[in-house]
Design a protein around this motif. Structure first.
Motif, short mmCIF file in Angstrom:
data_model
loop_
_atom_site.label_atom_id
_atom_site.label_comp_id
_atom_site.label_asym_id
_atom_site.label_seq_id
_atom_site.Cartn_x
_atom_site.Cartn_y
_atom_site.Cartn_z
N ARG A 1 0.83 -1.22 0.00
CA ARG A 1 0.00 0.00 0.00
C ARG A 1 0.86 1.26 0.00
NH1 ARG A 1 -3.87 0.44 4.61
NH2 ARG A 1 -4.50 2.28 3.40
N ARG A 2 2.01 1.20 0.62
CA ARG A 2 2.92 2.35 0.58
C ARG A 2 3.35 2.61 -0.86
NH1 ARG A 2 7.24 1.99 5.62
NH2 ARG A 2 5.72 1.75 7.31
N ARG A 3 3.70 1.55 -1.57
CA ARG A 3 4.12 1.72 -2.96
C ARG A 3 2.97 2.24 -3.82
NH1 ARG A 3 6.76 -3.08 -1.51
NH2 ARG A 3 5.33 -4.46 -2.64
N ARG B 1 3.19 5.74 -5.91
CA ARG B 1 2.94 5.81 -7.35
C ARG B 1 1.78 6.74 -7.69
NH1 ARG B 1 3.69 -0.16 -7.14
NH2 ARG B 1 5.84 -0.61 -7.79
N LYS B 2 1.00 7.12 -6.70
CA LYS B 2 -0.07 8.09 -6.91
C LYS B 2 0.38 9.52 -6.59
CE LYS B 2 -3.84 4.87 -5.83
NZ LYS B 2 -4.92 4.54 -4.84
N THR B 3 1.62 9.65 -6.10
CA THR B 3 2.11 10.98 -5.70
C THR B 3 3.38 11.33 -6.47
OG1 THR B 3 3.21 9.98 -3.76
CG2 THR B 3 1.00 10.86 -3.44
N TRP B 4 4.53 11.30 -5.82
CA TRP B 4 5.74 11.82 -6.47
C TRP B 4 6.51 10.77 -7.27
CZ3 TRP B 4 10.33 9.55 -5.27
CH2 TRP B 4 10.42 8.85 -4.06
N PHE B 5 6.23 9.48 -7.07
CA PHE B 5 6.95 8.42 -7.77
C PHE B 5 6.15 8.02 -9.01
CE2 PHE B 5 8.60 4.31 -8.82
CZ PHE B 5 9.89 4.24 -8.30
N PRO B 6 6.70 8.16 -10.23
CA PRO B 6 5.94 7.83 -11.44
C PRO B 6 5.43 6.39 -11.44
CG PRO B 6 7.93 9.03 -12.00
CD PRO B 6 8.04 8.68 -10.53
N SER B 7 4.24 6.20 -12.00
CA SER B 7 3.61 4.88 -11.98
C SER B 7 3.78 4.12 -13.28
CB SER B 7 2.11 5.03 -11.69
OG SER B 7 1.49 5.82 -12.69
N ASP B 8 4.50 4.69 -14.24
CA ASP B 8 4.68 3.99 -15.51
C ASP B 8 6.10 4.18 -16.03
OD1 ASP B 8 4.75 6.43 -17.39
OD2 ASP B 8 2.83 6.69 -16.36
N HIS B 9 6.43 3.37 -17.00
CA HIS B 9 7.77 3.33 -17.59
C HIS B 9 8.16 4.68 -18.16
CE1 HIS B 9 10.96 1.48 -20.19
NE2 HIS B 9 11.02 0.65 -19.19
N GLN B 10 7.23 5.30 -18.88
CA GLN B 10 7.52 6.58 -19.52
C GLN B 10 7.70 7.69 -18.48
OE1 GLN B 10 4.93 4.58 -20.33
NE2 GLN B 10 5.79 3.72 -22.22
N GLY B 11 6.92 7.63 -17.40
CA GLY B 11 7.04 8.62 -16.34
C GLY B 11 8.40 8.57 -15.66
N TYR C 1 4.88 -2.93 -13.24
CA TYR C 1 5.48 -1.60 -13.12
C TYR C 1 6.95 -1.53 -13.55
CZ TYR C 1 1.30 -0.42 -10.46
OH TYR C 1 0.00 -0.20 -10.07
N ASP C 2 7.67 -2.64 -13.46
CA ASP C 2 9.06 -2.69 -13.91
C ASP C 2 9.90 -1.57 -13.28
OD1 ASP C 2 11.24 -3.65 -15.32
OD2 ASP C 2 10.83 -2.41 -17.08
N ASP C 3 9.86 -1.46 -11.95
CA ASP C 3 10.58 -0.38 -11.28
C ASP C 3 11.30 -0.87 -10.01
OD1 ASP C 3 8.34 -0.84 -9.73
OD2 ASP C 3 7.48 1.16 -9.97
N PRO D 1 1.90 6.28 6.65
CA PRO D 1 2.37 6.82 5.36
C PRO D 1 1.41 6.61 4.20
CG PRO D 1 3.58 4.84 5.97
CD PRO D 1 2.78 5.24 7.17
N GLU D 2 0.67 5.50 4.19
CA GLU D 2 -0.25 5.25 3.08
C GLU D 2 -1.27 6.37 2.92
OE1 GLU D 2 1.00 1.37 5.04
OE2 GLU D 2 0.17 3.29 5.68
#
Length: 334
Positions: free
Chosen positions: A89-91, A95-105, A140-142, A310-311
């Motif tokens: 849930r933290r991840r 991914r909904k905030t400052w960490f991009p949720s996709d490869h291109q991001g 997600y490949d991250d 944190p979630e």
């Protein structure tokens, strides 16, 4: 003659139709097989150049970092977000905030800041958790996957494995260890790391001192307290700190079993820094209790060693313009 010619012509048309039908059938079969393969492969087709990688930890040798690849990816800084199997849930919140949720991001963030980001996690004997992680990696490949047991008591070992793995994969000026329960401004972190420094061996963090805990009932109990005395030496808080490439290369050169491991990861790193000729760079913007015009990392110091809940808190902070929309300004905090 015309009769035979007509009969022969009719036979030829039938043969051509059969051949055409056969070719079309084969084409349809090939197309169907290709589409099925794409659907089965899922994100593998999307991520033609996978970012996630598994790195093996060797206990008695130079370990993961000793096998440096020849074509390391060049970046200004590499940021490893330390995470665990109980932090799904933290991840999701990250991914909904400052960490991009996709490869291109992730690629756009790297191009904009010069920083590459990956989640860093070990392994577990729980097959269900490993299967769930495999699905998340495929989606997600991250990740950087460390072949080391993921458990709280092994954090110093995981941290060393992380720095060695990061060095083997990325040619960076700085390597940043960060936890998955802080709100980070990557643009401001980039600005901090890009500063000119006269000392090539640098240890950046929100520095602290404090009493050594000798009571086994306390969370931060240190079994090797007799080696430390009553007060800890100067070292960075654990949620986020950075080591310059010269420092990490020195860690890579040493055997894994030659390191003194204390109970707490931040103390362990701080002890290693004492043994090196490093410059301790104290920056309180890395431990800001709230978002400001210059905050880099926000967490609930000193109440929690990260954000409390944190979630939920991560999403709440991201709703504030002071957290994500305020301009990037240089800090006067050195």
């Amino acid at each position: 003659m015309p009769y035979y010619s007509s009969k022969f012509h009719g036979h030829n048309v039938t043969s051509q139709r059969s051949t055409t039908f056969l070719i079309l059938s084969l084409l349809l079969l090939c197309i169907s097989a290709f589409l099925f393969y794409r659907s089965f492969q899922g994100n593998r087709c999307i991520h033609s150049n996978p970012r996630s990688v598994k790195v093996v930890w060797e206990h008695s040798t130079g370990g993961a970092g000793s096998h440096v690849v020849s074509n390391r990816h060049k970046v200004m800084g590499f940021v490893g977000i330390q995470t665990g199997f109980g932090s799904v849930r933290r991840r999701e919140s990250l991914r909904k905030t400052w960490f991009p949720s996709d490869h291109q991001g992730l690629q756009r963030l790297e191009e904009a800041t010069g920083l590459a980001f990956r989640f860093v996690i070990g392994r577990t004997s729980d097959k269900a958790k490993m299967a769930a992680l495999k699905k998340e990696v495929a989606e997600y490949d991250d990740f950087i996957l460390l072949d080391i047991q993921e458990e709280y008591s092994k954090l110093p070992y995981k941290t060393l494995a992380f720095f060695k793995a990061a060095y083997s994969l990325f040619d960076a000026e700085f390597y940043v260890k960060a936890d998955d329960d802080i709100y980070l401004r990557p643009d401001r972190l980039s600005l901090l790391l890009a500063k000119e420094r006269s000392h090539s061996q640098t240890y950046i963090g929100c520095m602290k001192k404090g009493p050594v805990f000798t009571d086994p009932k306390l969370k931060w109990f240190e079994p090797l307290s007799y080696l430390l005395g009553k007060e800890y030496f100067l070292h960075a808080y654990g949620p986020i700190y950075a080591l310059s490439t010269d420092v990490v290369s020195s860690l890579v050169a040493l055997r894994n079993d030659s390191f003194r491991m204390f109970s707490n990861e931040d103390v362990t790193i701080g002890a290693w820094m004492l043994a090196m000729n490093v410059n301790h760079e104290n920056n309180h913007e890395l431990c800001a209790p709230e978002c400001t015009a210059t905050s880099i990392a926000v967490w609930d110091i000193p109440k929690c060693s990260g954000l409390c809940s944190p979630e939920k808190k991560m999403l709440e902070l991201h709703q504030k313009e002071s957290c994500w929309k305020s301009p990037t300004l240089e800090s006067d905090d050195d």
